[in-house]
Design an enzyme around this catalytic site. Sequence first.
Site, PDB file in Angstrom:
ATOM      1  N   HIS A 165       0.725  -1.268   0.157  1.00  0.00           N
ATOM      2  CA  HIS A 165      -0.199   0.096  -0.063  1.00  0.00           C
ATOM      3  C   HIS A 165       0.775   1.364  -0.171  1.00  0.00           C
ATOM      4  O   HIS A 165       0.361   2.313  -0.365  1.00  0.00           O
ATOM      5  CB  HIS A 165      -0.778   0.032   1.290  1.00  0.00           C
ATOM      6  CG  HIS A 165      -2.140  -0.965   1.072  1.00  0.00           C
ATOM      7  ND1 HIS A 165      -3.426  -0.736   0.924  1.00  0.00           N
ATOM      8  CD2 HIS A 165      -2.183  -2.201   1.214  1.00  0.00           C
ATOM      9  CE1 HIS A 165      -3.955  -1.718   0.830  1.00  0.00           C
ATOM     10  NE2 HIS A 165      -3.229  -3.133   1.036  1.00  0.00           N
ATOM     11  N   ASP A 377       3.496   9.344  -0.730  1.00  0.00           N
ATOM     12  CA  ASP A 377       2.237   8.636  -0.518  1.00  0.00           C
ATOM     13  C   ASP A 377       1.961   7.628  -1.410  1.00  0.00           C
ATOM     14  O   ASP A 377       2.077   7.830  -2.716  1.00  0.00           O
ATOM     15  CB  ASP A 377       0.981   9.423  -0.521  1.00  0.00           C
ATOM     16  CG  ASP A 377      -0.084   9.182   0.689  1.00  0.00           C
ATOM     17  OD1 ASP A 377       0.039   8.199   1.145  1.00  0.00           O
ATOM     18  OD2 ASP A 377      -0.893  10.117   1.177  1.00  0.00           O
TER      19      ASP A 377
END
Length: 473
Positions: A165, A377
């Site tokens: 992720h 991110d």
Amino acid sequence: MNRLIVVSNRLPFALDSTGEDLWTVTPATGGLVSAVEPVLRERGGTWIGWPGIAGEIPREPLAKATRNAGYKVVPVALTESERDEFYYGYSNEVIWPLFHDLQNFCNFEPAYWQAYKDVNVRYAEAIARCAQPDDFIWVHDYHLMYVAQVLRKLGSRAALSFFLHIPFPPYDIFSKLPQQQQLLRALLQFDLLGFQTRRDVRNFVQCVRRVRLNAKIAPRRDLQMIRFEKREIRVGHFPIGIDFDAFENGARSQSVAAKAQQLRSTFPGCQLILGSDRLDYSKGIPERLRAFRTALEMHPELRERVVLTQIVVPSRVQIPRYHEFKDRIDRLVGDINGHFSTSTWLPVQYHFRALDRDSLLAHYRACDIAFITPLKDGMNLVAKEYCACRIEQDGVLILSQFAGAAEQLKPDAMLVNPYDVEQMADTILAAFRMSHAERTARMRRMRRVVRKEDVFWWVDSFLKAGARFAKRF
Ligand code: GDG
């Protein structure tokens, strides 16, 4: 479809003690849970993970609270020292900062690695106990990169998939990791490796090449193929999405509409700017606050015309660095408000807590501009959730060029470099001045992408890629 077994460090339920033999079970927050939970709820299966408390897990309260989850919940227990060395230690003081390119934040304490491996053994054993031959075993995220290595050692020939992720760093950064060889070898014990973006796949393949594992790489158009120790591993990018319809419908509901209306009327004549993040140094919160301050300094037309609502959700507060980081945010907010506020205008509205879902959606609906500026991110779901909740089809998204979401949204989001405070300040002004027609044209296109490539599309494309190799077993 084979039975789905999801394995992640945390379960989507957090167990907490409120006294002797008194327990609360609350839904956990965070990107992984927001994305994967609706999928398991819809198709059923099993979720293996840690409920967030150290020590023995009381079975009864967890079983009771998860009875109607729609899937089976299998808890894994961690001792206090495992929590400290595996979770706070290797996962969050080594891998998390390094993979977000923040190597100065790393604490390469040698003892952490052993704890990481030991806890990965615990998860692998839990998988081995639950899994049947045809199950699709899907391991998630950076805490569990060693699980396949253990399962192979235990003799497993099951099809094993992994999704990361968070970003995968370029070789120059990855090569600082003392366990670089062992970690890459462990990852190559999976059959399918999924990353958020093309950039992450490129970085991973570059690391495999440079670390010299004697692996052969065959570039392909969709899934890359790596041959390693007589096995074939597929590697691809699968940008995670959100449950678009759930956010859109939620945003349309009466309760959210009323809350959004109330928010708007609290700040008449102002455009509302939204920042919403977990408390984390990778999210670029201080840089964002400095940019907002610079915008107010450089562009007086913004004064008394904009309000920044910054939501910070408490996270990993036991780690001292996170504590210091919160103090820094508090000071910056105080400084801006002290300097610019008037008797009728407070420039930064700051909430240090998780909002309930309706309030979060009301903020998405009420805010004219989303200001999302992580230093790096994996994806950033807040950006996508904001678009899904813009049911009037307007709103401006200012987005860090280093968020994975930028790869999908870049033509229409206003991309910024989160390290460039002046550029971000200018972008706030440009967003503030953007015409309604342009806002609508951009938001329409972004919503189309976020709707089409939603979380169910993400799971389907990952499972389809997995089904191709699973057939061989
Ligand atoms: C990791 C990666 C990747 C936020 N405020 C509240 C709240 N949230 C929810 C949001 C969103 C989630 O938390 C945050 O997701 P992000 O994607 O922004 O960030 P991470 O937690 O760091 O997630 C990330 C993600 O995994 C998925 O792959 O995108 O890059 O770092 O869903 O809605 N939820 C509630 N109240 C809040 O105040 N209830």
